[in-house]
Scaffold this motif. Structure first.
Motif, mmCIF file in Angstrom:
data_model
loop_
_atom_site.group_PDB
_atom_site.id
_atom_site.type_symbol
_atom_site.label_atom_id
_atom_site.label_comp_id
_atom_site.label_asym_id
_atom_site.label_seq_id
_atom_site.Cartn_x
_atom_site.Cartn_y
_atom_site.Cartn_z
ATOM 1 N N PRO A 150 0.816 -1.227 0.000
ATOM 2 C CA PRO A 150 0.000 0.000 0.000
ATOM 3 C C PRO A 150 0.849 1.276 0.000
ATOM 4 O O PRO A 150 0.447 2.278 -0.612
ATOM 5 N N GLU A 151 2.015 1.211 0.621
ATOM 6 C CA GLU A 151 2.863 2.411 0.648
ATOM 7 C C GLU A 151 3.514 2.715 -0.694
ATOM 8 O O GLU A 151 4.175 3.748 -0.842
ATOM 9 N N ASP A 152 3.333 1.845 -1.673
ATOM 10 C CA ASP A 152 3.788 2.138 -3.032
ATOM 11 C C ASP A 152 2.777 2.986 -3.800
ATOM 12 O O ASP A 152 3.059 3.420 -4.919
ATOM 13 N N THR A 153 1.624 3.212 -3.198
ATOM 14 C CA THR A 153 0.598 4.022 -3.847
ATOM 15 C C THR A 153 1.110 5.437 -4.071
ATOM 16 O O THR A 153 1.564 6.106 -3.147
ATOM 17 N N ALA A 154 1.042 5.886 -5.326
ATOM 18 C CA ALA A 154 1.567 7.198 -5.687
ATOM 19 C C ALA A 154 1.300 7.451 -7.158
ATOM 20 O O ALA A 154 0.919 6.545 -7.904
ATOM 21 N N VAL A 155 1.530 8.679 -7.563
ATOM 22 C CA VAL A 155 1.615 8.990 -8.985
ATOM 23 C C VAL A 155 3.060 8.766 -9.406
ATOM 24 O O VAL A 155 3.985 9.307 -8.794
ATOM 25 N N TYR A 156 3.238 7.957 -10.422
ATOM 26 C CA TYR A 156 4.578 7.629 -10.907
ATOM 27 C C TYR A 156 4.876 8.456 -12.151
ATOM 28 O O TYR A 156 4.090 8.465 -13.104
ATOM 29 N N TYR A 157 6.001 9.131 -12.104
ATOM 30 C CA TYR A 157 6.411 10.014 -13.191
ATOM 31 C C TYR A 157 7.646 9.469 -13.897
ATOM 32 O O TYR A 157 8.631 9.084 -13.254
ATOM 33 N N CYS A 158 7.586 9.482 -15.209
ATOM 34 C CA CYS A 158 8.764 9.143 -16.004
ATOM 35 C C CYS A 158 9.658 10.379 -16.117
ATOM 36 O O CYS A 158 9.161 11.502 -16.266
ATOM 37 N N ASN A 159 10.940 10.138 -16.040
ATOM 38 C CA ASN A 159 11.914 11.224 -16.138
ATOM 39 C C ASN A 159 12.982 10.868 -17.153
ATOM 40 O O ASN A 159 13.404 9.714 -17.252
ATOM 41 N N ALA A 160 13.415 11.861 -17.894
ATOM 42 C CA ALA A 160 14.561 11.688 -18.780
ATOM 43 C C ALA A 160 15.482 12.880 -18.587
ATOM 44 O O ALA A 160 15.026 14.023 -18.444
ATOM 45 N N GLN A 161 16.756 12.572 -18.526
ATOM 46 C CA GLN A 161 17.750 13.644 -18.406
ATOM 47 C C GLN A 161 18.522 13.700 -19.712
ATOM 48 O O GLN A 161 19.130 12.700 -20.120
ATOM 49 N N GLY A 162 18.496 14.841 -20.339
ATOM 50 C CA GLY A 162 19.132 14.972 -21.646
ATOM 51 C C GLY A 162 20.170 16.067 -21.681
ATOM 52 O O GLY A 162 20.078 17.056 -20.939
ATOM 53 N N TRP A 163 21.142 15.862 -22.529
ATOM 54 C CA TRP A 163 22.163 16.879 -22.717
ATOM 55 C C TRP A 163 21.605 18.054 -23.517
ATOM 56 O O TRP A 163 20.828 17.869 -24.441
ATOM 57 N N ILE A 164 22.024 19.229 -23.142
ATOM 58 C CA ILE A 164 21.724 20.415 -23.941
ATOM 59 C C ILE A 164 22.879 20.569 -24.917
ATOM 60 O O ILE A 164 24.024 20.765 -24.500
ATOM 61 N N ILE A 165 22.554 20.458 -26.191
ATOM 62 C CA ILE A 165 23.575 20.406 -27.232
ATOM 63 C C ILE A 165 24.515 21.600 -27.153
ATOM 64 O O ILE A 165 24.088 22.731 -26.940
ATOM 65 N N ALA A 166 25.805 21.299 -27.296
ATOM 66 C CA ALA A 166 26.872 22.308 -27.319
ATOM 67 C C ALA A 166 27.105 22.966 -25.965
ATOM 68 O O ALA A 166 27.760 24.005 -25.877
ATOM 69 N N THR A 167 26.589 22.363 -24.914
ATOM 70 C CA THR A 167 26.847 22.860 -23.560
ATOM 71 C C THR A 167 27.143 21.660 -22.662
ATOM 72 O O THR A 167 26.817 20.524 -23.002
ATOM 73 N N PRO A 168 27.737 21.912 -21.513
ATOM 74 C CA PRO A 168 27.953 20.807 -20.567
ATOM 75 C C PRO A 168 26.761 20.565 -19.655
ATOM 76 O O PRO A 168 26.820 19.762 -18.735
ATOM 77 N N SER A 169 25.675 21.225 -19.953
ATOM 78 C CA SER A 169 24.505 21.178 -19.075
ATOM 79 C C SER A 169 23.512 20.106 -19.492
ATOM 80 O O SER A 169 23.512 19.649 -20.639
ATOM 81 N N THR A 170 22.685 19.725 -18.544
ATOM 82 C CA THR A 170 21.614 18.768 -18.806
ATOM 83 C C THR A 170 20.277 19.385 -18.452
ATOM 84 O O THR A 170 20.197 20.401 -17.765
ATOM 85 N N MET A 171 19.239 18.729 -18.939
ATOM 86 C CA MET A 171 17.893 19.218 -18.679
ATOM 87 C C MET A 171 17.007 18.031 -18.336
ATOM 88 O O MET A 171 17.152 16.962 -18.932
ATOM 89 N N ASP A 172 16.113 18.216 -17.401
ATOM 90 C CA ASP A 172 15.181 17.166 -17.010
ATOM 91 C C ASP A 172 13.851 17.332 -17.729
ATOM 92 O O ASP A 172 13.308 18.432 -17.816
ATOM 93 N N TYR A 173 13.334 16.213 -18.213
ATOM 94 C CA TYR A 173 12.025 16.168 -18.838
ATOM 95 C C TYR A 173 11.145 15.242 -18.012
ATOM 96 O O TYR A 173 11.616 14.248 -17.466
ATOM 97 N N TRP A 174 9.839 15.555 -17.992
ATOM 98 C CA TRP A 174 8.906 14.798 -17.162
ATOM 99 C C TRP A 174 7.664 14.411 -17.938
ATOM 100 O O TRP A 174 7.168 15.175 -18.756
ATOM 101 N N GLY A 175 7.169 13.208 -17.656
ATOM 102 C CA GLY A 175 5.867 12.833 -18.143
ATOM 103 C C GLY A 175 4.790 13.407 -17.243
ATOM 104 O O GLY A 175 5.080 14.019 -16.210
ATOM 105 N N LYS A 176 3.539 13.178 -17.612
ATOM 106 C CA LYS A 176 2.431 13.729 -16.832
ATOM 107 C C LYS A 176 2.087 12.866 -15.628
ATOM 108 O O LYS A 176 1.351 13.298 -14.747
#
Length: 120
Positions: free
Chosen positions: A86-112
């Motif tokens: 029961p404690e697993d009950t939650a909204v589960y979100y998909c996440n992807a971490q992607g590189w920002i082209i031509a930079t050393p930075s990353t960005m997080d993307y989320w599903g609904k």
């Protein structure tokens, strides 16, 4: 990058459920993919994460019960959940971490998010 989850639902304690998440758009930038969850009244927390090369890490609370996997050719990440509680009950979100082209930075993307409810 857009992420679409599927597979949530209602399951009894002790049961199993599988989640899927398909990425689209600039998927060539994605490195890590993972699953987070947020229960009512709680902060969002990491459930499991997998790198492009297949390295995984899990929250202590799901180790031995959940398995994350990935099909890079299909830009899809999965979460196989067993021995649900029961404690697993939650909204589960998909996440992807992607590189920002031509930079050393990353960005997080989320599903609904997709709701997983475990009844006792």
């Amino acid at each position: 990058v857009q992420l679409v989850e599927s597979g949530g639902g209602l399951v009894q304690a002790g049961g199993s459920l599988s989640l899927s998440c398909v990425a689209s758009g600039s998927t060539y930038t994605i490195n890590h993919m993972g699953w987070y969850r947020q229960a009512p009244g709680k902060e969002r927390e990491l459930v499991a994460r997998i790198s492009l090369g297949g390295t995984t890490n899990y929250a202590d609370s799901v180790k031995g019960r959940f398995t994350i996997s990935r099909e890079n050719a299909k830009d899809t990440v999965y979460l196989q959940m067993t021995k649900l509680m029961p404690e697993d009950t939650a909204v589960y979100y998909c996440n992807a971490q992607g590189w920002i082209i031509a930079t050393p930075s990353t960005m997080d993307y989320w599903g609904k998010g997709t709701l997983v409810t475990v009844s006792s």
